[in-house]
Design a protein around this motif. Structure first.
Motif, PDB file in Angstrom:
ATOM      1  N   VAL A   1      48.259  46.440  34.168  1.00  0.00           N
ATOM      2  CA  VAL A   1      47.978  46.025  32.796  1.00  0.00           C
ATOM      3  C   VAL A   1      46.650  46.639  32.377  1.00  0.00           C
ATOM      4  N   PHE A   2      46.669  47.367  31.275  1.00  0.00           N
ATOM      5  CA  PHE A   2      45.453  47.995  30.759  1.00  0.00           C
ATOM      6  C   PHE A   2      44.951  47.213  29.556  1.00  0.00           C
ATOM      7  N   ASP A   3      43.860  46.515  29.768  1.00  0.00           N
ATOM      8  CA  ASP A   3      43.168  45.623  28.836  1.00  0.00           C
ATOM      9  C   ASP A   3      43.851  44.264  28.765  1.00  0.00           C
ATOM     10  N   ALA A   4      43.033  43.272  28.402  1.00  0.00           N
ATOM     11  CA  ALA A   4      43.489  41.877  28.347  1.00  0.00           C
ATOM     12  C   ALA A   4      42.831  41.244  27.132  1.00  0.00           C
TER      13      ALA A   4
ATOM     14  N   GLU B   1      49.753  44.540  39.627  1.00  0.00           N
ATOM     15  CA  GLU B   1      48.916  45.119  40.681  1.00  0.00           C
ATOM     16  C   GLU B   1      47.429  45.019  40.345  1.00  0.00           C
ATOM     17  N   ALA B   2      47.092  45.140  39.066  1.00  0.00           N
ATOM     18  CA  ALA B   2      45.693  45.031  38.653  1.00  0.00           C
ATOM     19  C   ALA B   2      45.629  44.890  37.138  1.00  0.00           C
ATOM     20  N   ILE B   3      44.547  44.270  36.686  1.00  0.00           N
ATOM     21  CA  ILE B   3      44.191  44.198  35.271  1.00  0.00           C
ATOM     22  C   ILE B   3      43.057  45.194  35.078  1.00  0.00           C
ATOM     23  N   VAL B   4      43.365  46.310  34.437  1.00  0.00           N
ATOM     24  CA  VAL B   4      42.441  47.434  34.334  1.00  0.00           C
ATOM     25  C   VAL B   4      41.802  47.408  32.946  1.00  0.00           C
TER      26      VAL B   4
ATOM     27  N   LEU C   1      44.274  35.649  32.428  1.00  0.00           N
ATOM     28  CA  LEU C   1      45.383  36.445  32.942  1.00  0.00           C
ATOM     29  C   LEU C   1      45.322  36.546  34.458  1.00  0.00           C
ATOM     30  N   ARG C   2      44.123  36.770  34.981  1.00  0.00           N
ATOM     31  CA  ARG C   2      43.969  36.816  36.444  1.00  0.00           C
ATOM     32  C   ARG C   2      44.426  35.519  37.078  1.00  0.00           C
ATOM     33  N   ASP C   3      44.046  34.402  36.495  1.00  0.00           N
ATOM     34  CA  ASP C   3      44.441  33.110  37.048  1.00  0.00           C
ATOM     35  C   ASP C   3      45.957  32.930  37.015  1.00  0.00           C
ATOM     36  N   GLU C   4      46.590  33.476  35.988  1.00  0.00           N
ATOM     37  CA  GLU C   4      48.026  33.285  35.818  1.00  0.00           C
ATOM     38  C   GLU C   4      48.855  34.172  36.741  1.00  0.00           C
ATOM     39  N   VAL C   5      48.418  35.437  36.918  1.00  0.00           N
ATOM     40  CA  VAL C   5      49.259  36.396  37.655  1.00  0.00           C
ATOM     41  C   VAL C   5      48.682  36.787  39.008  1.00  0.00           C
ATOM     42  N   ASP C   6      47.489  36.288  39.336  1.00  0.00           N
ATOM     43  CA  ASP C   6      46.867  36.536  40.633  1.00  0.00           C
ATOM     44  C   ASP C   6      46.703  38.033  40.896  1.00  0.00           C
ATOM     45  N   ALA C   7      46.012  38.704  39.953  1.00  0.00           N
ATOM     46  CA  ALA C   7      45.758  40.140  40.080  1.00  0.00           C
ATOM     47  C   ALA C   7      44.271  40.411  39.931  1.00  0.00           C
ATOM     48  N   PRO C   8      43.745  41.424  40.609  1.00  0.00           N
ATOM     49  CA  PRO C   8      42.325  41.739  40.492  1.00  0.00           C
ATOM     50  C   PRO C   8      41.989  42.377  39.146  1.00  0.00           C
ATOM     51  N   ILE C   9      40.770  42.121  38.682  1.00  0.00           N
ATOM     52  CA  ILE C   9      40.244  42.728  37.459  1.00  0.00           C
ATOM     53  C   ILE C   9      39.374  43.912  37.840  1.00  0.00           C
TER      54      ILE C   9
ATOM     55  N   ASP D   1      36.662  41.885  39.837  1.00  0.00           N
ATOM     56  CA  ASP D   1      36.928  41.963  41.273  1.00  0.00           C
ATOM     57  C   ASP D   1      36.555  43.293  41.900  1.00  0.00           C
ATOM     58  N   ARG D   2      36.769  44.384  41.161  1.00  0.00           N
ATOM     59  CA  ARG D   2      36.487  45.701  41.729  1.00  0.00           C
ATOM     60  C   ARG D   2      35.943  46.624  40.643  1.00  0.00           C
ATOM     61  N   ASP D   3      35.184  47.621  41.080  1.00  0.00           N
ATOM     62  CA  ASP D   3      34.639  48.626  40.179  1.00  0.00           C
ATOM     63  C   ASP D   3      35.634  49.763  39.971  1.00  0.00           C
ATOM     64  N   LEU D   4      35.725  50.234  38.739  1.00  0.00           N
ATOM     65  CA  LEU D   4      36.392  51.507  38.466  1.00  0.00           C
ATOM     66  C   LEU D   4      35.416  52.634  38.764  1.00  0.00           C
TER      67      LEU D   4
END
Length: 209
Positions: A36-39, A56-59, A74-82, A102-105
């Motif tokens: 997912v790209f942007d939230a 897989e990730a919220i980018v 969104l992270r709480d709902e789908v359990d994906a890293p930001i 959660d992680r750096d781009l």
């Protein structure tokens, strides 16, 4: 590359101002998994679009509030890293003083989903940590607010700079083929070819080195 669009409405807020906006949220993947790209604004339509697939990730293309303000929900709902570029951490902290991505781009790295590989391209200017993402196989580009249908993204507010965004577009995006389709953070899509001359004209007008 399979690509799905979700739009949400809300407000962009910075420097004491507020502007109504419609945001583009892009899902890339297949019938099993997506990135997912942007939230933006409301996580519910994004969850609905994911339709039970593994996220897989919220980018996050950058840290402006209208691109991140549903990221934690969104992270709480789908359990994906930001994922967010560290150059925009100060913008993140304005929205989420008590939460962290959660992680750096990182420029030059690759995001993978459903057999697709998207290269991370750091394109500062609209914000210090703005990033674009290119699918090598299809040539498609997700540009966030760096490049729109009509030219560069806005740079009239804090943490942005017009010569910097022009250099980013010239050095990182205009190197791509003219037929590259550019999907944006707001509004209609475009191509590198459609935007090339306008960007070059602005660079010449300002004598950007």
């Amino acid at each position: 590359m399979p690509l799905e669009l979700v739009t949400t409405d809300g407000f962009f807020r910075l420097d004491g101002g507020e502007w109504a906006v419609t945001n583009n949220i892009w899902l890339v993947g297949d019938d099993r998994e997506v990135l997912v790209f942007d939230a933006s604004h409301d996580h519910t339509p994004i969850v609905d679009a994911a339709a039970g697939r593994r996220v897989e990730a919220i980018v996050l293309t950058h840290g402006h509030n209208d691109h991140i303000n549903s990221a934690v929900a969104l992270r709480d709902e789908v359990d994906a890293p930001i994922l967010l570029h560290p150059g925009d951490r100060m913008l993140w902290d304005m929205v989420y003083p008590d939460a962290e991505p959660d992680r750096d781009l990182e420029n030059g790295t690759t995001l993978r989903v459903a057999g697709h590989e998207l290269g991370v391209i750091h394109t500062p200017g609209h914000s210090p940590g703005s990033c674009c993402f290119r699918d090598e196989a299809s040539g498609l580009l997700l540009a966030g607010d760096t490049l729109f249908n009509g030219g560069p993204g806005a740079t009239a507010r804090s943490f942005s700079d017009y010569p910097t965004i022009l250099r980013s577009i010239r050095d990182m995006l205009l190197t791509l083929p003219d037929e590259t389709v550019v999907h944006t953070g707001h509004g209609a899509s475009t191509t590198i070819g459609a935007e090339r001359q306008g960007v070059l004209d602005r660079i010449a007008d300002l004598a950007v080195d």
